[in-house]
Design a protein around this motif. Structure first.
Motif, PDB file in Angstrom:
ATOM      1  N   TYR A  51       0.952  -0.977  -0.443  1.00  0.00           N
ATOM      2  CA  TYR A  51       0.000   0.033  -0.001  1.00  0.00           C
ATOM      3  C   TYR A  51       0.728   1.408   0.125  1.00  0.00           C
ATOM      4  O   TYR A  51       0.886   2.522  -1.009  1.00  0.00           O
ATOM      5  N   GLN A  52       1.378   1.421   0.352  1.00  0.00           N
ATOM      6  CA  GLN A  52       2.815   2.543   0.958  1.00  0.00           C
ATOM      7  C   GLN A  52       3.469   3.062  -0.290  1.00  0.00           C
ATOM      8  O   GLN A  52       3.413   3.853  -0.495  1.00  0.00           O
ATOM      9  N   GLU A  53       4.322   1.384  -1.603  1.00  0.00           N
ATOM     10  CA  GLU A  53       4.799   1.442  -2.314  1.00  0.00           C
ATOM     11  C   GLU A  53       3.786   2.126  -2.952  1.00  0.00           C
ATOM     12  O   GLU A  53       4.566   3.223  -4.248  1.00  0.00           O
ATOM     13  N   ALA A  54       2.762   2.061  -4.022  1.00  0.00           N
ATOM     14  CA  ALA A  54       1.619   2.650  -4.607  1.00  0.00           C
ATOM     15  C   ALA A  54       1.437   3.443  -3.896  1.00  0.00           C
ATOM     16  O   ALA A  54       1.439   4.981  -5.035  1.00  0.00           O
ATOM     17  N   LEU A  55       0.938   4.164  -2.660  1.00  0.00           N
ATOM     18  CA  LEU A  55       1.010   5.343  -2.816  1.00  0.00           C
ATOM     19  C   LEU A  55       2.239   6.418  -3.301  1.00  0.00           C
ATOM     20  O   LEU A  55       1.602   7.652  -3.559  1.00  0.00           O
ATOM     21  N   LYS A  56       3.400   6.068  -2.864  1.00  0.00           N
ATOM     22  CA  LYS A  56       4.153   6.751  -3.164  1.00  0.00           C
ATOM     23  C   LYS A  56       4.709   7.057  -4.403  1.00  0.00           C
ATOM     24  O   LYS A  56       4.800   8.467  -4.459  1.00  0.00           O
ATOM     25  N   ILE A  57       4.207   5.943  -5.332  1.00  0.00           N
ATOM     26  CA  ILE A  57       4.196   6.689  -6.438  1.00  0.00           C
ATOM     27  C   ILE A  57       3.274   7.006  -6.856  1.00  0.00           C
ATOM     28  O   ILE A  57       3.911   8.123  -7.758  1.00  0.00           O
ATOM     29  N   ARG A  58       1.881   6.988  -6.643  1.00  0.00           N
ATOM     30  CA  ARG A  58       0.589   8.335  -6.833  1.00  0.00           C
ATOM     31  C   ARG A  58       0.907   9.582  -6.698  1.00  0.00           C
ATOM     32  O   ARG A  58       0.844  10.099  -7.619  1.00  0.00           O
ATOM     33  N   LEU A  59       1.905   9.916  -5.423  1.00  0.00           N
ATOM     34  CA  LEU A  59       2.545  11.123  -5.154  1.00  0.00           C
ATOM     35  C   LEU A  59       3.122  11.527  -5.752  1.00  0.00           C
ATOM     36  O   LEU A  59       2.933  12.705  -6.641  1.00  0.00           O
ATOM     37  N   LYS A  60       3.810  10.906  -6.119  1.00  0.00           N
ATOM     38  CA  LYS A  60       5.290  11.095  -7.074  1.00  0.00           C
ATOM     39  C   LYS A  60       4.612  11.934  -8.976  1.00  0.00           C
ATOM     40  O   LYS A  60       5.590  13.071  -8.982  1.00  0.00           O
ATOM     41  N   LEU A  61       3.386  11.213  -9.326  1.00  0.00           N
ATOM     42  CA  LEU A  61       2.974  10.933 -10.381  1.00  0.00           C
ATOM     43  C   LEU A  61       2.149  11.866 -10.449  1.00  0.00           C
ATOM     44  O   LEU A  61       1.686  11.829 -11.482  1.00  0.00           O
ATOM     45  N   ASN A  62       1.794  12.735  -9.532  1.00  0.00           N
ATOM     46  CA  ASN A  62       0.371  12.709  -8.977  1.00  0.00           C
ATOM     47  C   ASN A  62      -1.299  11.982  -9.657  1.00  0.00           C
ATOM     48  O   ASN A  62      -1.604  13.300 -10.337  1.00  0.00           O
ATOM     49  N   ASP A  63      -1.115  11.182  -9.183  1.00  0.00           N
ATOM     50  CA  ASP A  63      -2.169   9.922 -10.461  1.00  0.00           C
ATOM     51  C   ASP A  63      -3.265  10.408  -9.303  1.00  0.00           C
ATOM     52  O   ASP A  63      -3.119   9.737  -8.622  1.00  0.00           O
ATOM     53  N   ARG A  64      -3.844  11.855  -9.792  1.00  0.00           N
ATOM     54  CA  ARG A  64      -4.980  12.037  -9.391  1.00  0.00           C
ATOM     55  C   ARG A  64      -6.642  11.000  -9.345  1.00  0.00           C
ATOM     56  O   ARG A  64      -7.447  10.932  -8.275  1.00  0.00           O
ATOM     57  N   GLN A  65      -5.958   9.700 -10.179  1.00  0.00           N
ATOM     58  CA  GLN A  65      -7.665   8.616 -10.086  1.00  0.00           C
ATOM     59  C   GLN A  65      -7.620   8.041  -8.747  1.00  0.00           C
ATOM     60  O   GLN A  65      -8.048   7.324  -9.294  1.00  0.00           O
ATOM     61  N   ASN A  66      -6.414   7.755  -9.146  1.00  0.00           N
ATOM     62  CA  ASN A  66      -6.609   6.792  -8.446  1.00  0.00           C
ATOM     63  C   ASN A  66      -5.709   6.645  -6.333  1.00  0.00           C
ATOM     64  O   ASN A  66      -5.478   6.090  -6.015  1.00  0.00           O
ATOM     65  N   LEU A  67      -4.710   8.149  -6.502  1.00  0.00           N
ATOM     66  CA  LEU A  67      -4.969   8.005  -5.150  1.00  0.00           C
ATOM     67  C   LEU A  67      -6.320   8.435  -4.057  1.00  0.00           C
ATOM     68  O   LEU A  67      -5.834   7.226  -2.467  1.00  0.00           O
ATOM     69  N   PRO A  68      -7.181   8.291  -4.532  1.00  0.00           N
ATOM     70  CA  PRO A  68      -8.424   8.369  -3.227  1.00  0.00           C
ATOM     71  C   PRO A  68      -8.142   6.303  -2.852  1.00  0.00           C
ATOM     72  O   PRO A  68      -8.543   6.747  -1.598  1.00  0.00           O
ATOM     73  N   ASP A  69      -8.070   6.217  -3.674  1.00  0.00           N
ATOM     74  CA  ASP A  69      -8.355   4.106  -3.340  1.00  0.00           C
ATOM     75  C   ASP A  69      -6.807   3.923  -2.487  1.00  0.00           C
ATOM     76  O   ASP A  69      -7.139   3.080  -1.549  1.00  0.00           O
TER      77      ASP A  69
END
Length: 584
Positions: free
Chosen positions: A229-247
């Protein structure tokens, strides 16, 4: 409508009926096929741009025009691309049966196309439609078809990821973990990550797979879910993946729900905040559910109200969008028909003039007498029809009102009493409260479906299949056989409506009185009769057979109106069985 309005119509009709017409041959309309390649290319660019900008209504209309203008042989690529795009739009809007029907039209074209991307996209769409309707066996078949294609390495990897996703839906989390781990450590994504050659969109794919590993571990109650979970969140924050950040934040909220409630509430609030920015249904629904689970006291009631309002708003929006897409398709078809009608208008006009020359003086006398009779009948039947219609509307309103009172009054009372007498800070109480709300929502939806209009045109079989599939769930699998082995268009409209309602009542009775996990519905044509057989593997039906017989009395009465017969056996050791047949 005024009676005088019927007179011109009756005069024209009787002119045609009373006196024989001469035998003229109709003049066929000659339609010359033109080369529309340039216009197709222009519309494809516009439609693709609208699709990328999420302007699906505009794109849908242009894709329909492309299909109309295309020669399936000369413009095959543009034709297939348009079909695939329409299937995707229908899928995004939740019209899974229509999406499947559209994607199926692509299948005969695949043997003429060398590039495997067309087959890959088509199989992927069909697989996702099956997953959305809980038909995971067929979803897995088409996911594997996509994987077995000679596609690019990235498509090959994504097809394997789709197989893992179906395993997740089926609850086989260990298989899903194995596939996702192989893809992200030693497979396509893993090897490219080691060499730092992943592109941004591939990194986002990688994050989805790692997050799915976390979800799988969480469902296995394994603490190894957290680092994924933490790894995926770190990537999404870095690339500003707004679509998947809520999940990501919702996953973390659920993870900490029992061990650290305060942190779970914080993550849930963050998830809801991001979901409001993206404003997509799936993410916002999940975020609100985690907020309710992680909240206490008045916050539970606050977010529950928001959740109910959100679900109602989404249902209204989906209905509006579905109607808009239906109107576009209807108007498009209507324009085509009007164009063809104009081409033969001249020939029909000449034929009509010839018919009028063949009338005689005696026919006018007969027409005058007949018109007087018709005026009297129309006046009488119109008044009678209005009275019967008003009576029917009144009875239907009373029936719906009684059903709402009988079905929902108790549930609403229990829900309010539960909220008043129980501590909603308790996790199990929260889950029970959500179950109460969900049960009220499902009953309201069921009442709405029972009183909705039934389509009896060429889409009847799709509507019937969609209604039956709505009874499917994770605990109940419904198998449909032979639905399209004969033509429903040759069956009377009233009979189709009665078949629809009879099946609906049987499934309602099964759902409320039986514990079946498997239901089979078989449609068969026997000479000049249609046979429909229902069977399930329930075991509780014999305890309630008296009540069931009373319910099926209404079903039998319906079938008798179309000269049909019904047989059922509630005492079977192998479950409940019922079958009925009626003449075509």
């Amino acid at each position: 409508m005024k009676i005088s309005a019927f007179v011109p119509i009756l005069v024209s009709v009787l002119f045609l009926l009373v006196i024989p017409t001469s035998c003229e041959k109709e003049i066929p309309a000659v339609i010359k096929r033109t080369d529309n390649t340039a216009e197709i290319k222009r519309l494809t660019i516009i439609a693709d741009n609208d699709f990328d900008q999420n302007e699906y209504l505009k794109a849908y209309k242009n894709y329909l025009t492309i299909i109309h203008l295309s020669d399936p042989e000369k413009n095959r690529i543009d034709y297939v691309d348009a079909l695939i795009s329409i299937a995707l739009i229908q899928q995004y809007e939740g019209n899974y049966l229509e999406s499947e029907a559209t994607a199926t039209k692509v299948l005969p074209q695949l043997k003429y196309l060398k590039k495997p991307r067309f087959a890959w996209e088509t199989y992927k769409i069909i697989s996702e439609n099956y997953s959305a309707t809980n038909d995971y066996d067929n979803a897995l078949i088409y996911a594997k078809k996509a994987y077995n294609l000679h596609a690019s390495p990235r498509r090959k990897a994504n097809a394997l990821a789709n197989i893992a996703l179906v395993y997740m839906y089926q609850g086989d989390y260990k298989k899903a973990i194995k596939i996702y781990t192989q893809l992200t450590t030693a497979g396509y994504y893993g090897n490219k990550k080691k060499t730092n050659s992943l592109k941004d969109y591939e990194v986002l794919d990688y994050a989805v797979m790692r997050n799915n590993i976390g979800i799988s571990y969480a469902n296995l109650n394994d603490s190894r879910a957290l680092p994924y979970y933490q790894e995926a969140l770190k990537i999404r924050l870095k690339l500003n993946d707004r679509q998947n950040l809520p999940d990501s934040y919702s996953n973390l909220s659920d993870y900490y729900l029992s061990s650290n409630p305060d942190l779970a509430k914080k993550y849930a609030e963050t998830a809801y905040k991001h979901s409001c920015v993206v404003n997509t249904y799936k993410q916002k629904k999940y975020a609100l559910e985690t907020l309710i689970r992680s909240s206490a006291g008045n916050d539970v009631k606050k977010y529950s109200k928001i959740y109910i309002h959100f679900r109602d708003s989404i249902n209204k929006i989906r209905l509006t969008q579905k109607n808009q897409f239906a109107n576009i398709k209807y108007n498009f078809t209507k324009d085509k028909e009007e164009n063809l009608e104009l081409k033969i208008q001249r020939a029909e006009y000449k034929l009509e003039m010839q018919r009028q020359k063949n009338r005689s003086f005696i026919s006018y006398i007969a027409i005058s007498i007949t018109i007087l009779i018709f005026i009297f009948l129309v006046f009488y039947l119109t008044l009678k029809g209005k009275r019967e219609k008003n009576d029917a509307v009144f009875k239907n309103e009373i029936r719906i009102s009684d059903k709402l009172e009988n079905d929902l009054e108790k549930d609403i009372h229990e829900t309010l009493s539960f909220a008043k007498n129980n501590n909603l800070e308790n996790i199990s109480n929260k889950e029970q409260f959500l179950n109460y709300l969900s049960r009220i929502y499902l009953k309201m939806r069921s009442i709405s479906r029972e009183n909705s209009t039934i389509q009896t045109n060429e889409n009847y079989s799709n509507g019937l299949k969609e209604m039956i599939s709505e009874y499917s769930s994770s605990n109940l699998n419904i198998i449909i056989n032979g639905l399209n082995t004969f033509s429903w268009s040759k069956i009377d409209r009233v009979k189709k409506i009665i078949v629809y309602r009879v099946i609906q009542e049987i499934l309602d009775s099964m759902k409320t009185m039986n514990n079946a996990s498997l239901v089979s519905l078989t449609f068969k044509k026997e000479e000049k009769n249609i046979m429909i057989m229902y069977a399930d593997n329930g075991t509780n039906i014999t305890l309630k057979s008296t009540i069931l017989e009373k319910r099926l009395q209404n079903v039998e009465n319906r079938i008798k109106t179309i000269k049909g017969t019904l047989n059922f056996d509630p005492y079977s050791e192998n479950g409940f069985k019922v079958n009925f047949k009626f003449p075509i």
